[in-house]
Design a protein around this motif. Structure first.
Motif: not given
Length: 359
Positions: A15, A17, A242, A282, A328
């Motif tokens: 993933e 995000d 992260y 983000r 991640k």
């Protein structure tokens, strides 16, 4: 870019995000090189500087850092750049007070001592000009070395090891890497633990150009920095996003009221809560990624730009996606994640070898 040393990763296995749209994930085909380099560096650090306890660095399952951030690393170079990268993580995690100025000076001396050709002599003069250090004899080096503590000497020894291995593989690009990393080490050494992390671009430039065997012409270095800026911003902000929980908790354990992280800076500058600051981070990452992808697509067929610069700018796009996916899933930032049996078995082999060497 031609792909010889990496393969595409199935996008259904990870993933992102939604933070690296337009950038695929690639991984180097060498399964063991990065593991060997990282474990060897951890072992040397434990022996020469200080023991490591519950340390989690660049390795991860199924994605280790260098394999996905410099996927087109040439065969035979993955282990040493993994070793060097692990050292950078360790060095930044455990900056040793009162050693840094001497370490920076000695790191510079190591580089200067290797410069012998006319072109390299010009680089030597530039380094002296930049850092104000002139070492004219082995006695100067010996005196500086003797003034260090045992930990300082251990760091110096690891730095020398990195340089020697790189120069043995590729002297020209090894020198370029050391010049870049000298700037990185100086920035890290002059930074207080409460200040944001800087120097990433200098460090990564050396890692990528050495790993992939690239040479950026001097006249294109400014252009390289300008065109690569969105990628660097995305990479740095992704790291902060992260790593936030780890760095926040580390600061609390150390009794520090500050966290050297973009999330913390945004919270303070905009008077917002943690969740809002992360959303702002983000959005900026997405904007930077879109700009970086646009730049690479635009210059791919620009004949006024050298082929190596074109390759380099595309390569750091893969650094962005690789860093995101590694961040991640890595145990370093995700306590619930564990190493796979392949990594654990190589760690166990290293422990057995170390035990035998002491019996």
């Amino acid at each position: 870019m031609d792909f010889r040393y990496s393969e595409l990763v199935n996008p259904n296995t990870y993933e992102t995000d939604g933070l690296c749209d337009g950038i695929v994930l690639r991984i180097n085909k060498d399964l063991k090189g990065e593991i060997r380099g990282a474990i060897r560096c951890q072992k040397d650090w434990s022996m020469l500087i200080e023991p490591l306890h519950n340390y989690k660095g660049t390795l991860g399952s199924p994605f280790s850092f260098v394999r996905v951030t410099v996927p087109e690393t040439i065969d035979g170079r993955l282990e040493i750049i993994s070793y060097a990268n692990e050292f950078a993580f360790l060095y930044d995690d455990t900056i040793i007070e009162d050693l840094d100025e001497k370490l920076v000076r000695f790191h510079l001396i190591i580089v200067l001592g290797m410069l012998t050709t006319q072109k390299e002599s010009e680089s030597r003069r530039q380094l002296v000009d930049d850092f104000g250090t002139e070492i004219t004899s082995r006695e100067d080096m010996k005196r500086l070395s003797e003034s260090m503590t045992p930990k300082g000497k251990g760091i110096k020894q690891i730095q020398s090891q990195i340089l020697n291995e790189m120069m043995a593989i590729d002297r020209e690009r090894g020198l370029t890497t050391m010049n870049s990393w000298q700037k990185f080490v100086q920035v890290v050494s002059n930074r207080k633990r409460t200040e944001p992390f800087t120097g990433l671009e200098e460090f990564w430039f050396g890692l990528v150009t050495f790993g992939m065997g690239l040479t950026i012409p001097d006249e294109e270095l400014d252009l390289c920095k300008r065109l690569g800026r969105p990628s660097w911003a995305a990479l740095a902000l992704t790291n902060d996003l992260y790593s936030w929980e780890k760095e926040r908790d580390d600061a609390a354990r150390n009794g520090s009221p500050h966290v050297m992280n973009a999330v913390y800076v945004l919270m303070g500058e905009h008077s917002v809560a943690e969740a809002r600051a992360k959303d702002m981070c983000r959005k900026t990452i997405k904007d930077c990624v879109a700009e970086a992808v646009h730049i690479v697509n635009k210059i791919k067929h620009d004949s006024s730009i050298s082929r190596d610069l074109q390759i380099y700018l595309e390569a750091i796009l893969y650094s962005v996606s690789g860093n995101l996916v590694w961040s991640k899933y890595c145990p370093r930032y995700n306590p619930k994640e564990t190493y796979d049996n392949h990594i654990l078995s190589m760690m166990a082999e290293n422990v057995k070898a170390e035990y035998k060497s002491h019996t």
